[in-house]
Design a protein around this motif. Structure first.
Motif, PDB file in Angstrom:
ATOM      1  N   ASP A  95       0.833  -1.209   0.000  1.00  0.00           N
ATOM      2  CA  ASP A  95       0.000   0.000   0.000  1.00  0.00           C
ATOM      3  C   ASP A  95       0.866   1.258   0.000  1.00  0.00           C
ATOM      4  O   ASP A  95       0.573   2.230  -0.703  1.00  0.00           O
ATOM      5  CB  ASP A  95      -0.923  -0.015   1.218  1.00  0.00           C
ATOM      6  CG  ASP A  95      -1.817   1.197   1.276  1.00  0.00           C
ATOM      7  OD1 ASP A  95      -2.540   1.443   0.283  1.00  0.00           O
ATOM      8  OD2 ASP A  95      -1.803   1.903   2.308  1.00  0.00           O
ATOM      9  N   LEU A  96       1.937   1.215   0.761  1.00  0.00           N
ATOM     10  CA  LEU A  96       2.847   2.355   0.833  1.00  0.00           C
ATOM     11  C   LEU A  96       3.475   2.645  -0.535  1.00  0.00           C
ATOM     12  O   LEU A  96       3.554   3.801  -0.959  1.00  0.00           O
ATOM     13  CB  LEU A  96       3.933   2.069   1.875  1.00  0.00           C
ATOM     14  CG  LEU A  96       4.844   3.207   2.280  1.00  0.00           C
ATOM     15  CD1 LEU A  96       4.049   4.321   2.948  1.00  0.00           C
ATOM     16  CD2 LEU A  96       5.924   2.692   3.229  1.00  0.00           C
ATOM     17  N   TYR A  97       3.903   1.590  -1.240  1.00  0.00           N
ATOM     18  CA  TYR A  97       4.473   1.767  -2.577  1.00  0.00           C
ATOM     19  C   TYR A  97       3.441   2.362  -3.535  1.00  0.00           C
ATOM     20  O   TYR A  97       3.770   3.243  -4.336  1.00  0.00           O
ATOM     21  CB  TYR A  97       4.980   0.429  -3.134  1.00  0.00           C
ATOM     22  CG  TYR A  97       6.265  -0.040  -2.510  1.00  0.00           C
ATOM     23  CD1 TYR A  97       7.446   0.674  -2.661  1.00  0.00           C
ATOM     24  CD2 TYR A  97       6.314  -1.218  -1.765  1.00  0.00           C
ATOM     25  CE1 TYR A  97       8.632   0.231  -2.085  1.00  0.00           C
ATOM     26  CE2 TYR A  97       7.490  -1.665  -1.188  1.00  0.00           C
ATOM     27  CZ  TYR A  97       8.640  -0.929  -1.350  1.00  0.00           C
ATOM     28  OH  TYR A  97       9.817  -1.372  -0.780  1.00  0.00           O
ATOM     29  N   MET A  98       2.203   1.906  -3.431  1.00  0.00           N
ATOM     30  CA  MET A  98       1.153   2.456  -4.310  1.00  0.00           C
ATOM     31  C   MET A  98       0.903   3.917  -4.003  1.00  0.00           C
ATOM     32  O   MET A  98       0.720   4.728  -4.920  1.00  0.00           O
ATOM     33  CB  MET A  98      -0.135   1.641  -4.165  1.00  0.00           C
ATOM     34  CG  MET A  98      -0.060   0.303  -4.855  1.00  0.00           C
ATOM     35  SD  MET A  98      -1.655  -0.514  -5.050  1.00  0.00           S
ATOM     36  CE  MET A  98      -1.949  -1.087  -3.395  1.00  0.00           C
ATOM     37  N   ARG A  99       0.887   4.261  -2.707  1.00  0.00           N
ATOM     38  CA  ARG A  99       0.669   5.670  -2.342  1.00  0.00           C
ATOM     39  C   ARG A  99       1.786   6.557  -2.866  1.00  0.00           C
ATOM     40  O   ARG A  99       1.548   7.688  -3.290  1.00  0.00           O
ATOM     41  CB  ARG A  99       0.531   5.789  -0.831  1.00  0.00           C
ATOM     42  CG  ARG A  99      -0.781   5.188  -0.329  1.00  0.00           C
ATOM     43  CD  ARG A  99      -0.931   5.130   1.180  1.00  0.00           C
ATOM     44  NE  ARG A  99      -0.463   6.300   1.876  1.00  0.00           N
ATOM     45  CZ  ARG A  99       0.036   6.273   3.106  1.00  0.00           C
ATOM     46  NH1 ARG A  99       0.156   5.131   3.752  1.00  0.00           N
ATOM     47  NH2 ARG A  99       0.432   7.382   3.686  1.00  0.00           N
ATOM     48  N   LEU A 100       3.012   6.047  -2.862  1.00  0.00           N
ATOM     49  CA  LEU A 100       4.134   6.805  -3.413  1.00  0.00           C
ATOM     50  C   LEU A 100       3.965   6.979  -4.922  1.00  0.00           C
ATOM     51  O   LEU A 100       4.161   8.076  -5.454  1.00  0.00           O
ATOM     52  CB  LEU A 100       5.456   6.105  -3.115  1.00  0.00           C
ATOM     53  CG  LEU A 100       6.708   6.767  -3.687  1.00  0.00           C
ATOM     54  CD1 LEU A 100       6.930   8.130  -3.036  1.00  0.00           C
ATOM     55  CD2 LEU A 100       7.922   5.876  -3.503  1.00  0.00           C
ATOM     56  N   GLU A 101       3.573   5.904  -5.590  1.00  0.00           N
ATOM     57  CA  GLU A 101       3.409   5.955  -7.051  1.00  0.00           C
ATOM     58  C   GLU A 101       2.346   6.956  -7.488  1.00  0.00           C
ATOM     59  O   GLU A 101       2.513   7.629  -8.498  1.00  0.00           O
ATOM     60  CB  GLU A 101       3.052   4.567  -7.592  1.00  0.00           C
ATOM     61  CG  GLU A 101       4.200   3.590  -7.600  1.00  0.00           C
ATOM     62  CD  GLU A 101       5.307   3.998  -8.557  1.00  0.00           C
ATOM     63  OE1 GLU A 101       5.002   4.420  -9.694  1.00  0.00           O
ATOM     64  OE2 GLU A 101       6.479   3.899  -8.155  1.00  0.00           O
ATOM     65  N   VAL A 102       1.252   7.054  -6.736  1.00  0.00           N
ATOM     66  CA  VAL A 102       0.179   7.980  -7.123  1.00  0.00           C
ATOM     67  C   VAL A 102       0.404   9.378  -6.570  1.00  0.00           C
ATOM     68  O   VAL A 102      -0.369  10.291  -6.857  1.00  0.00           O
ATOM     69  CB  VAL A 102      -1.224   7.458  -6.709  1.00  0.00           C
ATOM     70  CG1 VAL A 102      -1.527   6.156  -7.405  1.00  0.00           C
ATOM     71  CG2 VAL A 102      -1.369   7.339  -5.208  1.00  0.00           C
ATOM     72  N   GLY A 103       1.454   9.531  -5.778  1.00  0.00           N
ATOM     73  CA  GLY A 103       1.814  10.862  -5.290  1.00  0.00           C
ATOM     74  C   GLY A 103       1.071  11.312  -4.045  1.00  0.00           C
ATOM     75  O   GLY A 103       1.073  12.497  -3.723  1.00  0.00           O
ATOM     76  N   SER A 104       0.459  10.393  -3.331  1.00  0.00           N
ATOM     77  CA  SER A 104      -0.265  10.805  -2.124  1.00  0.00           C
ATOM     78  C   SER A 104       0.653  10.962  -0.907  1.00  0.00           C
ATOM     79  O   SER A 104       0.235  11.510   0.110  1.00  0.00           O
ATOM     80  CB  SER A 104      -1.402   9.830  -1.808  1.00  0.00           C
ATOM     81  OG  SER A 104      -0.896   8.556  -1.480  1.00  0.00           O
ATOM     82  N   ILE A 105       1.906  10.488  -1.021  1.00  0.00           N
ATOM     83  CA  ILE A 105       2.907  10.748   0.012  1.00  0.00           C
ATOM     84  C   ILE A 105       4.206  11.162  -0.663  1.00  0.00           C
ATOM     85  O   ILE A 105       4.461  10.830  -1.820  1.00  0.00           O
ATOM     86  CB  ILE A 105       3.166   9.517   0.926  1.00  0.00           C
ATOM     87  CG1 ILE A 105       3.676   8.319   0.112  1.00  0.00           C
ATOM     88  CG2 ILE A 105       1.934   9.148   1.721  1.00  0.00           C
ATOM     89  CD1 ILE A 105       4.147   7.160   0.963  1.00  0.00           C
ATOM     90  N   SER A 106       5.015  11.894   0.084  1.00  0.00           N
ATOM     91  CA  SER A 106       6.304  12.335  -0.456  1.00  0.00           C
ATOM     92  C   SER A 106       7.334  11.221  -0.322  1.00  0.00           C
ATOM     93  O   SER A 106       7.136  10.243   0.399  1.00  0.00           O
ATOM     94  CB  SER A 106       6.782  13.583   0.306  1.00  0.00           C
ATOM     95  OG  SER A 106       7.157  13.226   1.622  1.00  0.00           O
ATOM     96  N   GLU A 107       8.428  11.408  -1.008  1.00  0.00           N
ATOM     97  CA  GLU A 107       9.529  10.444  -0.943  1.00  0.00           C
ATOM     98  C   GLU A 107      10.066  10.333   0.491  1.00  0.00           C
ATOM     99  O   GLU A 107      10.388   9.241   0.964  1.00  0.00           O
ATOM    100  CB  GLU A 107      10.649  10.879  -1.896  1.00  0.00           C
ATOM    101  CG  GLU A 107      11.777   9.899  -2.048  1.00  0.00           C
ATOM    102  CD  GLU A 107      11.453   8.752  -2.990  1.00  0.00           C
ATOM    103  OE1 GLU A 107      11.942   7.641  -2.709  1.00  0.00           O
ATOM    104  OE2 GLU A 107      10.727   8.959  -3.970  1.00  0.00           O
ATOM    105  N   THR A 108      10.124  11.448   1.186  1.00  0.00           N
ATOM    106  CA  THR A 108      10.608  11.463   2.564  1.00  0.00           C
ATOM    107  C   THR A 108       9.674  10.680   3.478  1.00  0.00           C
ATOM    108  O   THR A 108      10.131   9.871   4.299  1.00  0.00           O
ATOM    109  CB  THR A 108      10.744  12.909   3.076  1.00  0.00           C
ATOM    110  OG1 THR A 108      11.595  13.638   2.187  1.00  0.00           O
ATOM    111  CG2 THR A 108      11.313  12.949   4.480  1.00  0.00           C
TER     112      THR A 108
END
Length: 82
Positions: free
Chosen positions: A40-53
């Motif tokens: 889920d975390l990887y998907m959220r990163l891919e769609v831009g809902s969380i920052s890289e940090t």
């Protein structure tokens, strides 16, 4: 002596075996939950809902916990085999 084994040792061994199996199931379930959360975390990163940090911080926590579970599982397996 065999009577004592039948009355005390076998039931006690059975109880410890069940406790170990239950603990192992809990560890396995937690590991699966962490893996699902990582996905889920990887998907959220891919769609831009969380920052890289944010991703890096959360990923580190999850991977550290997964490593702890793995180490604990190895320690437990060694204890059981001893």
């Amino acid at each position: 002596m065999f009577l004592l084994d039948d009355l005390f040792v076998k039931p006690l061994f059975y109880i410890f075996k069940k406790i170990h199996e239950t603990a192992q199931e809990e560890i396995d379930n937690e590991a699966r939950n962490i893996t699902t959360t990582l996905t889920d975390l990887y998907m959220r990163l891919e769609v831009g809902s969380i920052s890289e940090t944010e991703f890096d911080v959360e990923e580190k926590k999850l991977l550290d916990r997964l490593s702890e579970l793995d180490e604990d599982n190895e320690d437990t397996s060694e204890d059981v085999l001893s």
